[in-house]
Scaffold this motif. Sequence first.
Motif, PDB file in Angstrom:
ATOM      1  N   ASP A  86       0.857  -1.183   0.000  1.00 48.84           N
ATOM      2  CA  ASP A  86       0.000   0.000   0.000  1.00 48.84           C
ATOM      3  C   ASP A  86       0.896   1.237   0.000  1.00 48.84           C
ATOM      4  OD1 ASP A  86      -3.085   0.748   1.423  1.00 48.84           O
ATOM      5  OD2 ASP A  86      -1.519   2.246   1.114  1.00 48.84           O
ATOM      6  N   PRO A  87       0.709   2.137  -1.008  1.00 48.12           N
ATOM      7  CA  PRO A  87       1.625   3.280  -1.083  1.00 48.12           C
ATOM      8  C   PRO A  87       1.476   4.246   0.084  1.00 48.12           C
ATOM      9  CG  PRO A  87      -0.143   3.481  -2.672  1.00 48.12           C
ATOM     10  CD  PRO A  87      -0.274   2.140  -2.058  1.00 48.12           C
ATOM     11  N   ILE A  88       0.350   4.202   0.776  1.00 45.44           N
ATOM     12  CA  ILE A  88       0.153   5.154   1.867  1.00 45.44           C
ATOM     13  C   ILE A  88       0.611   4.558   3.198  1.00 45.44           C
ATOM     14  CG2 ILE A  88      -1.543   6.542   3.107  1.00 45.44           C
ATOM     15  CD1 ILE A  88      -3.142   6.624   0.461  1.00 45.44           C
ATOM     16  N   PHE A 362       1.623   7.994  -5.114  1.00 45.00           N
ATOM     17  CA  PHE A 362       0.526   7.673  -4.195  1.00 45.00           C
ATOM     18  C   PHE A 362      -0.644   6.963  -4.867  1.00 45.00           C
ATOM     19  CE2 PHE A 362       2.455  11.686  -2.638  1.00 45.00           C
ATOM     20  CZ  PHE A 362       3.053  11.162  -1.511  1.00 45.00           C
ATOM     21  N   GLY A 363      -0.596   6.832  -6.173  1.00 46.84           N
ATOM     22  CA  GLY A 363      -1.770   6.322  -6.890  1.00 46.84           C
ATOM     23  C   GLY A 363      -1.981   4.822  -6.797  1.00 46.84           C
ATOM     24  N   GLY A 364      -1.019   4.118  -6.207  1.00 46.98           N
ATOM     25  CA  GLY A 364      -1.204   2.672  -6.058  1.00 46.98           C
ATOM     26  C   GLY A 364      -0.816   1.912  -7.315  1.00 46.98           C
TER      27      GLY A 364
ATOM     28  N   ASP B 385      -9.811   1.286  -1.190  1.00 48.37           N
ATOM     29  CA  ASP B 385      -8.381   1.591  -1.212  1.00 48.37           C
ATOM     30  C   ASP B 385      -8.036   2.529  -2.350  1.00 48.37           C
ATOM     31  OD1 ASP B 385      -7.765   0.124   0.943  1.00 48.37           O
ATOM     32  OD2 ASP B 385      -6.774  -1.533  -0.116  1.00 48.37           O
ATOM     33  N   SER B 386      -8.608   2.219  -3.539  1.00 47.15           N
ATOM     34  CA  SER B 386      -8.299   3.027  -4.717  1.00 47.15           C
ATOM     35  C   SER B 386      -8.757   4.465  -4.531  1.00 47.15           C
ATOM     36  CB  SER B 386      -8.968   2.443  -5.957  1.00 47.15           C
ATOM     37  OG  SER B 386      -8.464   1.162  -6.213  1.00 47.15           O
ATOM     38  N   ARG B 388      -9.041   6.065  -1.762  1.00 44.44           N
ATOM     39  CA  ARG B 388      -8.123   6.685  -0.803  1.00 44.44           C
ATOM     40  C   ARG B 388      -6.821   7.100  -1.504  1.00 44.44           C
ATOM     41  NH1 ARG B 388      -4.987   4.191   2.941  1.00 44.44           N
ATOM     42  NH2 ARG B 388      -5.488   2.236   1.918  1.00 44.44           N
ATOM     43  N   GLN B 389      -6.285   6.182  -2.297  1.00 45.91           N
ATOM     44  CA  GLN B 389      -5.012   6.477  -2.961  1.00 45.91           C
ATOM     45  C   GLN B 389      -5.164   7.574  -4.013  1.00 45.91           C
ATOM     46  OE1 GLN B 389      -3.891   2.645  -4.418  1.00 45.91           O
ATOM     47  NE2 GLN B 389      -3.386   1.877  -2.392  1.00 45.91           N
ATOM     48  N   ALA B 392      -5.506  10.841  -2.238  1.00 48.01           N
ATOM     49  CA  ALA B 392      -4.222  11.286  -1.685  1.00 48.01           C
ATOM     50  C   ALA B 392      -3.345  11.854  -2.799  1.00 48.01           C
ATOM     51  CB  ALA B 392      -3.514  10.122  -0.995  1.00 48.01           C
ATOM     52  N   ALA B 393      -3.346  11.173  -3.959  1.00 45.98           N
ATOM     53  CA  ALA B 393      -2.512  11.635  -5.066  1.00 45.98           C
ATOM     54  C   ALA B 393      -2.976  13.003  -5.563  1.00 45.98           C
ATOM     55  CB  ALA B 393      -2.543  10.625  -6.208  1.00 45.98           C
TER      56      ALA B 393
END
Lengths: 430, 553
Positions: A86-88, A362-364, B385-386, B388-389, B392-393
């Motif tokens: 998880d990038p976060i 951060f986009g995963g 999750d997506s 959230r990410q 954040a981005a």
Amino acid sequence: MYELIKTPNIDWIRLKRKFILVSLALLVLGGVSAFTRGFNLGIDFAGGTLVNVKFKDTPPPEDRLREALGKQGIDPGKVIIQPISDPISGIKNEVLIRLPQREAGQKAGSSVESDLDVEKRAILAALNTFNPPSEVATKVDLNTISRDRLREVFLTEDPLGLISASGRAAAELEYGRYADAIIRYRDQDQGGLLRDLADLRAVSGVPTALIQWMPQRFFAGNAAMISAEIVGPQIGQELRQRAISVTLASLVGMLIYIAFRFEWIYGVAAVIAIFHDVLVTLGIFSLVQKEISLNVVAALLTLVGYSVNDTIVIFDRVRENLRLRRREGLTKIVNDSINQTLSRTILTSGLTLLAVLSLYLFGGEVLSGFSLALLVGIIVGTYSTIAIASPIMLWWQTWQSQRQARRPVVRPKPAEATPSQKERRATASR
Amino acid sequence: MSRKLRNRFLLIGGVTLIALYLLFGPFQFRDASGRITAQAIAANFTPSRLKKNLSENIKLGLDLRGGSHLILQVQTDDAVRSITAGNLEKARSILQQAGIKFTNITSPALGRIEVDLEDSAQIEDAKARITLDFGPGWTARNEGKRLIFEMKDEEMRDVRERATEQAMRIIEQRINAFGVAEPTIARHGPATGYQILLQLPGVDDPERVKNLIRAESRLELKLVHSGPYPSEEAARQAVGGTVPPDKEILPARERRRDPAAPPVQYYVVEKTPVITGDDLRNAQAVPSQAGGTVYEILFSLRPSGAERFYTATSANIGKNLAIILNNEIKSAPVIRDAIRDEGRIEGDFTKEEAEDLALTLRSGALPARVTYLEERTVGPSLGADSIRQGFAASIAGLAAITIFMLFYYRLSGVNAVIGLVLNLILLLAAMKIVGAVLTLPGIAGVALTIGMAVDANVLIFERIREELRNGKVPASAVALGFERAFTTIFDTNLTTIIAALFLFVFGTGPIRGFAVTLTAGLIANFFTAIFVSRAIFSWVLERQGGRPEALSI
């Protein structure tokens, strides 16, 4: 006023030979890689199965996963296992399992499609072997069960005695609500996996008696499939063709628009530059063997639109300067135009790069290929505007004016000349 | 403030308010009794309420909310094959009735029938009779004694097209009855691919839906000739070793959960059914006993079928009637009374099985098999999750750009940041208006738009700086900067929109979401970078008396 760059005075056009060498080197490098190693096509284009599995704790080592898959009839040599984090939060408890398109049984059209999800089911079975056998034999895994199934189990077992107390219809409703609440808690509050059935006490709206009964029939398994993609061979092939034809079509679209707004050679120069960007980006994807997915193609198409921005900004400036400073040579005008817009070019590319970089960081996992394509493309696109588009345009214009100077007979009559031709002659006649 | 400028700000304010209302509305100003109260108004603006409205206004794509995406292909060859087979039988009976002798009748390929006649003198007669029956969709020619009938290309296309459309309708009925919220069912891919796209939000286990779609539920009611027998061989012996052409042997699996019952038995039944699935008016799952967990299916017949059913049952009281599902006898009860329009299928079904079966019976049979070409499932936790990410981005990108703009362009940077935020609001409102869904690449589109939106501001600001450097006073520098940057911004935005258009054509689902987001963002960018930014500059200049000596840029 802060300034990154004071309007510089660089002779870009003199550097064109070096630029061409750099571009050729990049293209050859990418081309050789593309022909020898090929592209790492994602399942969107190559077909196959891609499953994202989340584990409660650290995933089992790769070879054990491979071994378990092998026991389910999957060739362990062909499985690609990629741990992702998880990038976060940085937690590493997910893996991507990818299987290539099955080759056997592709006879007469539909046998692959009719069992499209054989591999997916095999992976599920393999994952189940990581659960304690004693639990698996007698209980149901609450981490892989769907809401409907959970309700079904409640109804057959009737742990709260609702069917005898208030009738079947009422019991169905009631158990349905409990199943909803439990599954929602698992998927939304616990990220898809329950660590322990005891955690269910935190679910609101479900009777304690039911929660206390659940361990008799359920256990919290070690892993859950949180996404699965299966693409058959036919779709992959269709998408490959479509990706290529749409990219080419959008290049033609650009060409027509720019030719309409400027002159056709501007359009040609811009499109050659974009084509160069797309090829270089693809070459880099082949070099680092990064997977090319549908999202990467979307990024390439966006790149086509974005990369042309810089070119237009410079051409716009050239057009303006041509009108204002007719006495100066075209080479000087092009050079000055690049220099005048340089701070803008670097600023906007830099700022867009910032936005894309944050996507990359951060986009995963899903967006990493997408943002890498943009990251590379923006850098190459900015470079190619100066190094490719402008010299091509300049070279053509110079060649045209020389030809016209040599053979004045073919020059069209002034009355028929379009404004752009007049302009060109104006620059040529100095 | 000058009148012109005030009108501009009114317009900007109005647009912003409308956009905000689209995103956070609708608001309710009346309380339960219908009166407008301060309390009722205030209740609209609690964070939870606003969040709920926002999430209802911005629809999330499958990749963010979780769900299944399936692409299936209708095997339209099946439909062509069944028409060819039907016509072959028709041709055979036409020739037999007309007394025209033939040695062979075959269908060597899809949409092609060949008849070898004995007597070449009868060729024209046979051709005319069969052509009349086949209709205009077929061509006829002869090679010697061989008559060749072929389905025309356009007729074949029509048949395939109809089969696909019909399959789509049936699938739609089945999906709707299954209770999926907001499913998407649409044609997909190239026109001759006969593909159907299914998007099922919230379905994280597509297995049941797939089975439901694929389920071929062919119901037939046939009179039993004799049986049951313990084996197929025994049944064949009972009718003298060979099955007569009007009879057939079918297996029966009754009472699957009763350990005492033999696993499979065989019956000899009449080949022609009394009733088929086409005669059904309705079918529903009901418990066998009140409150029980074993289910059966209750069906009723259309008037024409009911008439036939009545005639057949009243003539055969005391005999057995086989209820056959997909060539397997589910039960073979004794006919005690003449029955008109109702019957039941018993078979130890679970509730789920019975419901799915009733549903497939109701919606009719698919005209052709379907196969799956693509299957994607996203669980709700990955979607969360997506989001959230992606969020954040976007925030990280926005923050980095804001800090840079404020540092580099000082007060004018504030102008750009206002434009950026407004751009985001308008972008989301535009998505709500066109009913676009937000996907993960869509969020990437938002992040990218932030980068590209700032491009317009940088172009203008750099141009103003250039004019200032050339010695222009701020007011004319601003005017010139906007004027000169306009065409550039117009061209750059439009070319990107052209690219986005091709993306929209190319992509499905998530990628389309991206294309829509990008386009909406670029259009909003036009408004914010040119109109809004200009108005703010004018206001700043006006506040400083119209002819200030310096500009914070």
